[in-house]
Design a protein around this motif. Sequence first.
Motif, PDB file in Angstrom:
ATOM      1  N   GLU A 581     -13.226  15.737 -16.376  1.00 50.91           N
ATOM      2  CA  GLU A 581     -13.077  17.040 -15.723  1.00 50.91           C
ATOM      3  C   GLU A 581     -14.460  17.458 -15.243  1.00 50.91           C
ATOM      4  N   MET A 582     -14.712  17.208 -13.977  1.00 43.90           N
ATOM      5  CA  MET A 582     -16.058  17.351 -13.432  1.00 43.90           C
ATOM      6  C   MET A 582     -16.432  18.828 -13.243  1.00 43.90           C
ATOM      7  N   LYS A 583     -17.610  19.183 -13.728  1.00 42.48           N
ATOM      8  CA  LYS A 583     -18.173  20.508 -13.514  1.00 42.48           C
ATOM      9  C   LYS A 583     -19.683  20.357 -13.378  1.00 42.48           C
ATOM     10  N   ALA A 584     -20.292  21.319 -12.719  1.00 44.92           N
ATOM     11  CA  ALA A 584     -21.750  21.318 -12.600  1.00 44.92           C
ATOM     12  C   ALA A 584     -22.350  21.726 -13.945  1.00 44.92           C
ATOM     13  N   VAL A 585     -23.092  20.818 -14.565  1.00 46.95           N
ATOM     14  CA  VAL A 585     -23.619  21.036 -15.918  1.00 46.95           C
ATOM     15  C   VAL A 585     -25.100  20.655 -15.921  1.00 46.95           C
ATOM     16  N   LYS A 617     -29.266  19.279 -13.111  1.00 48.09           N
ATOM     17  CA  LYS A 617     -27.864  19.566 -12.777  1.00 48.09           C
ATOM     18  C   LYS A 617     -27.144  18.291 -12.359  1.00 48.09           C
ATOM     19  N   THR A 619     -22.850  16.747 -11.843  1.00 50.67           N
ATOM     20  CA  THR A 619     -21.408  17.018 -11.849  1.00 50.67           C
ATOM     21  C   THR A 619     -20.759  16.049 -12.826  1.00 50.67           C
ATOM     22  N   ASP A 621     -18.429  15.592 -16.890  1.00 58.03           N
ATOM     23  CA  ASP A 621     -17.590  16.143 -17.958  1.00 58.03           C
ATOM     24  C   ASP A 621     -18.499  16.298 -19.176  1.00 58.03           C
ATOM     25  N   SER A 622     -18.780  17.540 -19.545  1.00 58.61           N
ATOM     26  CA  SER A 622     -19.755  17.794 -20.597  1.00 58.61           C
ATOM     27  C   SER A 622     -19.352  17.141 -21.913  1.00 58.61           C
ATOM     28  N   HIS A 709     -18.613   8.483 -14.044  1.00 59.18           N
ATOM     29  CA  HIS A 709     -19.403   9.572 -13.463  1.00 59.18           C
ATOM     30  C   HIS A 709     -20.275   9.082 -12.313  1.00 59.18           C
ATOM     31  N   ALA A 737     -26.461  16.688  -9.013  1.00 55.57           N
ATOM     32  CA  ALA A 737     -25.392  17.503  -8.424  1.00 55.57           C
ATOM     33  C   ALA A 737     -25.607  17.730  -6.944  1.00 55.57           C
ATOM     34  N   GLY A 744     -19.324  13.996  -8.399  1.00 58.13           N
ATOM     35  CA  GLY A 744     -17.915  14.130  -8.731  1.00 58.13           C
ATOM     36  C   GLY A 744     -17.113  12.897  -8.503  1.00 58.13           C
TER      37      GLY A 744
END
Length: 759
Positions: A581-585, A617, A619, A621-622, A709, A737, A744
Amino acid sequence: MATQASTTRSPIFPDRRRNDGRRLLALPGVIAVVGALLTAAVSFAILVGATPLTPNQTTTLVLIGLNAAFILFLIALIGREVHRIISARRVGKAASRLHVRIVTMFALVAAIPAIMVAVIASITLDIGLDRWFEIRTKTIVNSSLSIADAYVQENARNLQGTTLSMAYDLDNARTLYGLDRTGFRNFLSQQAVGRALAHAALIRADGSFVMTAQTPADFAMPEPPTGAVEAAADGKPVLIEPRTRNIVGAIIKLREIEGLYLYTIRLVDPEVIKAREIVRANTDEYRGLEANRRASQVAIALPYLSLTLIVVLSAIWTGIAVADRLVRPIRQLIGAADEVATGNLDVSVPVRTSDGDVASLGDTFNKMLLQLKSQRNEILRAKDLADERRRFSEAVLEGVTAGVIGVDPYGVVTIVNRSAETMLAISAEASVGQNLSVVLPHIGRAFEICRSSERTAHREQVTFFRAGTERTFNVQVTIEGGGQTDDEKSYVVTVDDITDLMQAQRMSAWADVARRIAHEIKNPLTPIQLSAERIKRRYGKVITEDREVFDQCTNTIIRQVGDIGRMVDEFSSFARMPKPEMKAVDLREPLREASFLVEVSHPEIKFERIISSEPLKGTVDSRLMSQAFGNVIKNAAEAIEGADRQSPPAGVIRIRAEREDGAIRIDIMDNGRGLPRDNRQRLLEPYMTTREKGTGLGLAIVKKIVEDHGGRLELHDAPPGFHEGRGAMITFVLPAADDPAQPGRATDESETEKVDNGV
């Protein structure tokens, strides 16, 4: 005139090359005339409706453009010929005055009738079109469409009133709807039949049917059109006009029954609908013709003009042909000689017995040209063949993905393609001229086996280190130059890197084994757990003796089944990793969290963190990245514990994170026992471990997470500056990112990339 022709070269048609000396039409002229004739014929066929193409405005404009282009080209050709005649006349060329007179006479005789026909045809067409588009005809067409539309609108207004009245009656019967749905359906059916409706139904806001009236209609009730129900949400009736069928419909929202709409259908006379569509189609076609009137007139007039110009051009060419016969022999010979001087050997001088001595000269000239042309063609063919072979060989060598090495009979490298340079980490310049066994000993042994055997080909798999990693190659040695002596034979060595293929096959096999084992173990767990829970509920209150033992046993069964299920899930997670579940982390956070957990459980190990002060940063899944970092740091701690330490220094784990070349690079170093040099890349495969109690799934799962990733995982020895190179270094390279090439991106394809001293 003959004397003048022998001393003066006329520029008029210097490139006529037919055997009879009468090639009067140059290639552009032939193309222009044929193209203009075909375009005029096709244009006329389309405009009179003899083709499937409709003569609408777009088609007409295209025809106008094509005809105009050919007309301009014809005008240019005519201008060119006139310019040549006038230029010859001005410089006093042979027979130039006769050329002018004959060409002028032919042009006038041909152009005057053609122009008169074109003018009369244009006037006639204009008069005919005026009768087509007069006011009376327009009124008849528009009135026909208005009558058909009025009939449909009248039926729609009647249906609207009926629907409003029926909706009012249904709202009054809302109590019946709440108490007796069957009675309400009968009431709805009575309303529909009594109001002469083909269908009636109650529908929801999403268009689904709640209740349909029973009517004698012989066709199924159609679905409401898209957007019609939303349009009726404000309480106003929405009419549905007939489009492809002879029905009109209406939708209105019921005021007293929440969330429901009344949907009604009524039949319309199909003949009227059919006539309406015919009238509408004809009206649209009529209006299109009216709007396209001027363009059609121009499109019809242009073919006439094109034909006129063709006639004029033909007349000019005919006049030139007649005049040219007077001075043809000498002029053609001089023109042919000039063409040969420019390198054109495709010319020939027509030979006629009536030309006298000039005919003998022309025949000799033609024979000379044939010999020159034959010799030149042979030279060009030989050159083209050599160039083609050279280009083909270069293209094959540069285009193939396999490495190709050419070897002479003495084992000396003669050629190395680009793929071989990249794959084997060698330089073509340094390798050519060297012995293959010196440059690549493992491949050289396979070559020596083939050279010493009687076979024409030899295949072998060899494994050796290239670019700091152990790779497996498929080597095939083939002998070329069949039928030659041993001293003349040469060899082609083809090398394919099959390391990734073998690794992918092993990964696929282990994943399949993991899925099957997990499936077979997990299947009986659910009935065991359900049975234990049912025994506890069923007999928990009945058993009075040893109740504590009974509860302990059932709880143990349930708990152990759950533990086994979680164990199986972890075992099969390698085969089926969850989709990230890709998010900017900020990758610094999961890295710190993972390292902190390991540091707490191993206080005897010193942790050094060199982490960038700027946000890293990515993208990602943490959760998955924390798992990957945690596995690698945990492996580093276990490697330190398993190292044979008889003296300081103590165990150290260094974590370094920074941005490098548009990507995020994370290095995890330890001074443990390090990584094996042999089969190092196999540590990334499942169930491969160097620890006594290891499962072999840790690095395989980490590699899968990193590749999902869009990054890569590298295995290195510790750098020399870290505890004198003792230990190992695991490197994560992840896309940042703000990197447009990778963010992503999750992929199911694994790719092992060669790097310096690692995989």
